[in-house]
Design an enzyme around this catalytic site. Structure first.
Site, mmCIF file in Angstrom:
data_model
loop_
_atom_site.group_PDB
_atom_site.id
_atom_site.type_symbol
_atom_site.label_atom_id
_atom_site.label_comp_id
_atom_site.label_asym_id
_atom_site.label_seq_id
_atom_site.Cartn_x
_atom_site.Cartn_y
_atom_site.Cartn_z
ATOM 1 N N GLY A 43 -72.623 -15.362 -6.891
ATOM 2 C CA GLY A 43 -72.296 -16.333 -5.927
ATOM 3 C C GLY A 43 -72.531 -15.912 -4.615
ATOM 4 O O GLY A 43 -73.711 -15.628 -4.078
ATOM 5 N N SER A 110 -75.056 -8.937 -8.184
ATOM 6 C CA SER A 110 -75.540 -9.884 -6.902
ATOM 7 C C SER A 110 -74.201 -10.016 -6.011
ATOM 8 O O SER A 110 -73.952 -9.097 -5.726
ATOM 9 C CB SER A 110 -75.724 -11.396 -7.702
ATOM 10 O OG SER A 110 -76.392 -11.998 -6.675
ATOM 11 N N TRP A 111 -73.544 -11.030 -5.789
ATOM 12 C CA TRP A 111 -72.775 -11.085 -4.758
ATOM 13 C C TRP A 111 -71.356 -10.314 -5.395
ATOM 14 O O TRP A 111 -70.499 -9.768 -4.474
ATOM 15 C CB TRP A 111 -72.145 -12.704 -4.595
ATOM 16 C CG TRP A 111 -70.635 -12.710 -3.883
ATOM 17 C CD1 TRP A 111 -69.632 -12.993 -4.695
ATOM 18 C CD2 TRP A 111 -70.472 -12.154 -2.660
ATOM 19 N NE1 TRP A 111 -68.521 -13.115 -3.608
ATOM 20 C CE2 TRP A 111 -68.938 -12.686 -2.784
ATOM 21 C CE3 TRP A 111 -70.987 -11.927 -1.354
ATOM 22 C CZ2 TRP A 111 -68.278 -12.285 -1.531
ATOM 23 C CZ3 TRP A 111 -70.366 -11.636 -0.248
ATOM 24 C CH2 TRP A 111 -68.949 -11.760 -0.181
ATOM 25 N N ASP A 263 -87.061 -8.880 -8.811
ATOM 26 C CA ASP A 263 -85.901 -9.571 -8.551
ATOM 27 C C ASP A 263 -86.413 -10.029 -7.293
ATOM 28 O O ASP A 263 -86.467 -9.697 -6.006
ATOM 29 C CB ASP A 263 -84.769 -8.561 -8.183
ATOM 30 C CG ASP A 263 -83.289 -9.521 -7.998
ATOM 31 O OD1 ASP A 263 -83.436 -10.621 -7.282
ATOM 32 O OD2 ASP A 263 -82.281 -8.757 -8.182
ATOM 33 N N HIS A 291 -83.593 -11.040 -11.438
ATOM 34 C CA HIS A 291 -82.454 -10.713 -10.904
ATOM 35 C C HIS A 291 -81.152 -11.207 -11.853
ATOM 36 O O HIS A 291 -80.091 -10.271 -11.736
ATOM 37 C CB HIS A 291 -82.029 -11.984 -9.536
ATOM 38 C CG HIS A 291 -80.766 -11.652 -9.165
ATOM 39 N ND1 HIS A 291 -80.620 -10.475 -8.192
ATOM 40 C CD2 HIS A 291 -79.839 -12.534 -9.080
ATOM 41 C CE1 HIS A 291 -79.514 -10.825 -7.815
ATOM 42 N NE2 HIS A 291 -78.855 -12.128 -7.848
#
Length: 321
Positions: A43, A110-111, A263, A291
């Protein structure tokens, strides 16, 4: 190609009160006596689900998943109050203490990779190893690429829908323009902006279109859009190049980095820069992936990495290829 481990149910659930007004939702699954691993979701704003537990051998790992502030089943939903990178770092440390874990493995994408790096650099003595996917360094250039100009040239059709809620005269700074709508009093404008923001990400996160991924982004649109935009308008509460600057603090920690060559959300230069700042890390570039963790090549690499790390840390024999 390895499959995910079979679906399992948690053996324990917790509600962990942190700084008001936040209460975190936490699950434990796998083996209570296994190697502790923390799954850190992306996120910021998404949350964990049943798939989050399936990257790990449940006979070897004590699997901890939690929904970050304002996310998933944590309360209050989509709240921006007392919600920053450093609040989340201290939530992770409080969770570790609450569960009586001395050290653990961090698994984040990711985050989740951003937050894992921030936590490890703040508390390096608590981290045994790291498995990171879809590296997101949260540099201004990374935010500009995806939310202002860059990825827009590869997906001009999807980009038009992302631009739609924003007036022409406000498009010079799209993150700021979205932030005004996502935090404003007009609930219809807020939801329209949330759907457009989340749909842009959901459409571009995989190399091949995946309606299940897009549905998840739509389901969590309000929290994803509000919390992401809140973080990004504040440069993720990080100093310039902070994560790369502070890599010497964790250079000794073993790590596997998995990143899709195509990505478009977090381009490969994120992982490349991190790997070169982390000489002992292993970088795996997945040639036919974007991604998302759900893409076959990335999923396979992550399961192999969790098996590899468990066998190293538990001193088990390595399986033959």
């Amino acid at each position: 190609m390895l499959n995910l481990y079979p679906e399992i149910k948690p053996y324990a659930r917790h509600e962990l009160a942190v700084e008001a007004p936040h209460v975190l939702y936490v699950d434990e699954s796998g083996s209570p006596d296994g190697l502790p691993v923390l799954f850190i979701h992306g996120g910021p704003g998404s949350g964990c689900d049943r798939l989050s537990r399936r990257f790990f051998d449940p006979n070897l790992y004590r699997i901890v998943t939690f929904d970050q502030r304002g996310c998933g089943r944590s309360t209050p939903y989509a709240s921006l109050e007392n919600n920053s990178t450093w609040h989340l770092v201290e939530d992770i440390e409080r969770l570790r203490e609450h569960l009586g874990i001395e050290q653990w493995v961090l698994f984040g994408g990711s985050w989740g990779s951003t937050l894992a790096l921030a936590y490890a650099q703040r508390h390096p003595e608590r981290v045994r190893a790291m498995i990171l996917r879809g590296i997101f360094l949260c540099r201004p250039v990374d935010l500009h690429w995806f939310y202002q100009d860059g990825a827009s040239r590869l997906f001009p059709d999807f980009w038009q829908d992302y631009l739609h809620p924003i007036a022409e005269e406000e498009r010079g700074n799209l993150i700021q323009a979205y932030y005004r709508r996502l935090t404003g009093p007009d609930e219809l404008a807020q939801m329209s902006a949330a759907r457009a923001w989340s749909c842009w990400e959901g459409r571009t996160v995989t190399l091949r279109p995946n309606p299940d991924v897009l549905e998840k982004f739509s389901e969590h649109a309000l929290a994803i859009a509000r919390i992401e935009c809140h973080y990004f308008v504040n440069d993720a509460f990080l100093e310039p190049d902070q994560l790369l600057r502070d890599m010497p603090r964790i250079a000794h920690i073993p790590a596997v980095i998995v990143h899709g060559r195509y990505d478009m959300v977090c381009p490969l230069d994120n992982a490349w820069a991190l790997h070169h700042a982390w000489p002992g890390s292993e970088l795996q570039i997945i040639r036919d992936a974007g991604h998302a963790a759900s893409e076959p090549g990335i999923c396979d690499a992550l399961v192999r990495a969790t098996d590899q790390i468990a066998r190293q840390l538990l001193d088990l024999p390595q399986e033959a290829e």
